[in-house]
Design a protein around this motif. Structure first.
Motif, short mmCIF file in Angstrom:
data_model
loop_
_atom_site.label_atom_id
_atom_site.label_comp_id
_atom_site.label_asym_id
_atom_site.label_seq_id
_atom_site.Cartn_x
_atom_site.Cartn_y
_atom_site.Cartn_z
N ALA A 293 0.81 -1.21 0.00
CA ALA A 293 0.00 0.00 0.00
C ALA A 293 0.85 1.27 0.00
O ALA A 293 0.34 2.34 -0.28
N GLN A 294 2.11 1.16 0.34
CA GLN A 294 3.02 2.32 0.36
C GLN A 294 2.48 3.45 1.25
O GLN A 294 2.37 4.58 0.83
N TYR A 295 2.15 3.08 2.48
CA TYR A 295 1.70 4.09 3.43
C TYR A 295 2.86 4.99 3.80
O TYR A 295 4.03 4.65 3.63
N ASP A 296 2.51 6.12 4.37
CA ASP A 296 3.52 7.01 4.92
C ASP A 296 4.23 6.26 6.06
O ASP A 296 3.60 5.60 6.86
N LYS A 297 5.53 6.36 6.13
CA LYS A 297 6.31 5.57 7.10
C LYS A 297 5.91 5.89 8.54
O LYS A 297 6.03 5.05 9.41
N ALA A 298 5.44 7.10 8.82
CA ALA A 298 5.08 7.45 10.19
C ALA A 298 3.64 7.09 10.55
O ALA A 298 3.26 7.18 11.69
N SER A 299 2.85 6.66 9.57
CA SER A 299 1.45 6.41 9.86
C SER A 299 1.19 5.07 10.53
O SER A 299 0.24 4.94 11.27
N ARG A 300 2.03 4.09 10.28
CA ARG A 300 1.80 2.76 10.86
C ARG A 300 3.15 2.13 11.16
O ARG A 300 3.96 1.96 10.27
N LEU A 301 3.36 1.77 12.41
CA LEU A 301 4.61 1.14 12.80
C LEU A 301 4.35 -0.31 13.15
O LEU A 301 3.60 -0.60 14.07
N LEU A 302 4.95 -1.20 12.40
CA LEU A 302 4.88 -2.62 12.70
C LEU A 302 6.27 -3.11 13.05
O LEU A 302 7.27 -2.60 12.54
N ALA A 303 6.33 -4.08 13.93
CA ALA A 303 7.63 -4.64 14.28
C ALA A 303 8.25 -5.33 13.07
O ALA A 303 7.56 -5.65 12.10
N ALA A 304 9.52 -5.53 13.13
CA ALA A 304 10.24 -6.12 11.99
C ALA A 304 9.76 -7.54 11.74
O ALA A 304 9.44 -8.29 12.66
N SER A 305 9.70 -7.89 10.47
CA SER A 305 9.36 -9.25 10.07
C SER A 305 10.10 -9.55 8.78
O SER A 305 10.47 -8.64 8.04
N PRO A 306 10.31 -10.82 8.50
CA PRO A 306 11.04 -11.14 7.28
C PRO A 306 10.21 -10.81 6.04
O PRO A 306 8.98 -10.86 6.07
N LYS A 307 10.89 -10.45 4.98
CA LYS A 307 10.19 -10.19 3.72
C LYS A 307 9.99 -11.52 3.01
O LYS A 307 10.93 -12.25 2.78
N VAL A 308 8.76 -11.80 2.71
CA VAL A 308 8.42 -13.05 2.03
C VAL A 308 7.51 -12.73 0.85
O VAL A 308 6.81 -11.72 0.83
N GLU A 309 7.51 -13.62 -0.10
CA GLU A 309 6.64 -13.48 -1.27
C GLU A 309 5.19 -13.71 -0.85
O GLU A 309 4.91 -14.43 0.11
N PRO A 310 4.23 -13.14 -1.58
CA PRO A 310 2.82 -13.35 -1.23
C PRO A 310 2.40 -14.82 -1.26
O PRO A 310 1.60 -15.25 -0.44
N GLU A 311 2.96 -15.61 -2.18
CA GLU A 311 2.61 -17.03 -2.23
C GLU A 311 3.10 -17.77 -1.00
O GLU A 311 2.42 -18.63 -0.46
N THR A 312 4.30 -17.40 -0.54
CA THR A 312 4.84 -18.03 0.67
C THR A 312 4.04 -17.60 1.89
O THR A 312 3.76 -18.42 2.77
N ALA A 313 3.66 -16.33 1.94
CA ALA A 313 2.84 -15.85 3.05
C ALA A 313 1.49 -16.56 3.07
O ALA A 313 0.98 -16.91 4.14
N ALA A 314 0.90 -16.79 1.89
CA ALA A 314 -0.37 -17.51 1.82
C ALA A 314 -0.22 -18.94 2.30
O ALA A 314 -1.08 -19.46 3.02
N THR A 315 0.89 -19.58 1.94
CA THR A 315 1.14 -20.96 2.39
C THR A 315 1.30 -21.01 3.91
O THR A 315 0.75 -21.89 4.57
N LEU A 316 2.06 -20.06 4.46
CA LEU A 316 2.23 -20.02 5.91
C LEU A 316 0.90 -19.76 6.62
O LEU A 316 0.60 -20.37 7.66
N PHE A 317 0.10 -18.85 6.08
CA PHE A 317 -1.19 -18.52 6.69
C PHE A 317 -2.12 -19.72 6.69
O PHE A 317 -2.71 -20.05 7.73
#
Length: 129
Positions: A21-45
């Motif tokens: 979504a390319q939000y403004d960096k200050a609008s939402r702070l999430l803790a660090a997580s590994p970058k994964v492909e959407p297909e891999t994220a779907a498999t994990l979910f």
């Protein structure tokens, strides 16, 4: 333990949505997580959701014992035992939901669709109890 794993996989889906979504960096702070492909994220979910559902169903089955759970498939009648069709149909329905959940990542990797389907599966399991 499976709920913790499922929470992490959902966080990965949210992180992917955040970066897409390319939000403004200050609008939402999430803790660090590994970058994964959407297909891999779907498999994990879907794997995490399936693990949670199977663990909850096994917890329900083992609470009274497997013998009692197996005995629920039959009902006693005057001339012997007959099949308890409502229980059998609900068991087949739950097995179908587990199969649907386990293979959901093969059909889509869109996080919105996965979240809606995951919510629908959880509601269906809750209503089937």
């Amino acid at each position: 333990m499976s709920l913790v794993a499922f929470g992490v996989t959902y966080k990965i889906l949210l992180k992917n949505e955040y970066t897409e979504a390319q939000y403004d960096k200050a609008s939402r702070l999430l803790a660090a997580s590994p970058k994964v492909e959407p297909e891999t994220a779907a498999t994990l979910f879907t794997g995490g959701l399936t693990a949670v559902l199977v663990a909850l169903e096994l917890l329900t089955l083992t609470h009274g014992g497997f013998e009692k759970a197996w005995g629920n498939l039959y009902k006693s009648s005057g001339n012997g035992s007959a099949y308890n069709w409502p229980v059998i149909l609900m068991t087949v329905f739950k097995i179908g939901l587990f199969g649907f959940t386990a293979t959901l990542n093969l059909w889509t990797s869109e996080s919105h669709t996965l979240a809606y389907c995951g919510c629908a599966v959880v509601m269906a399991i809750a209503f089937s109890r």
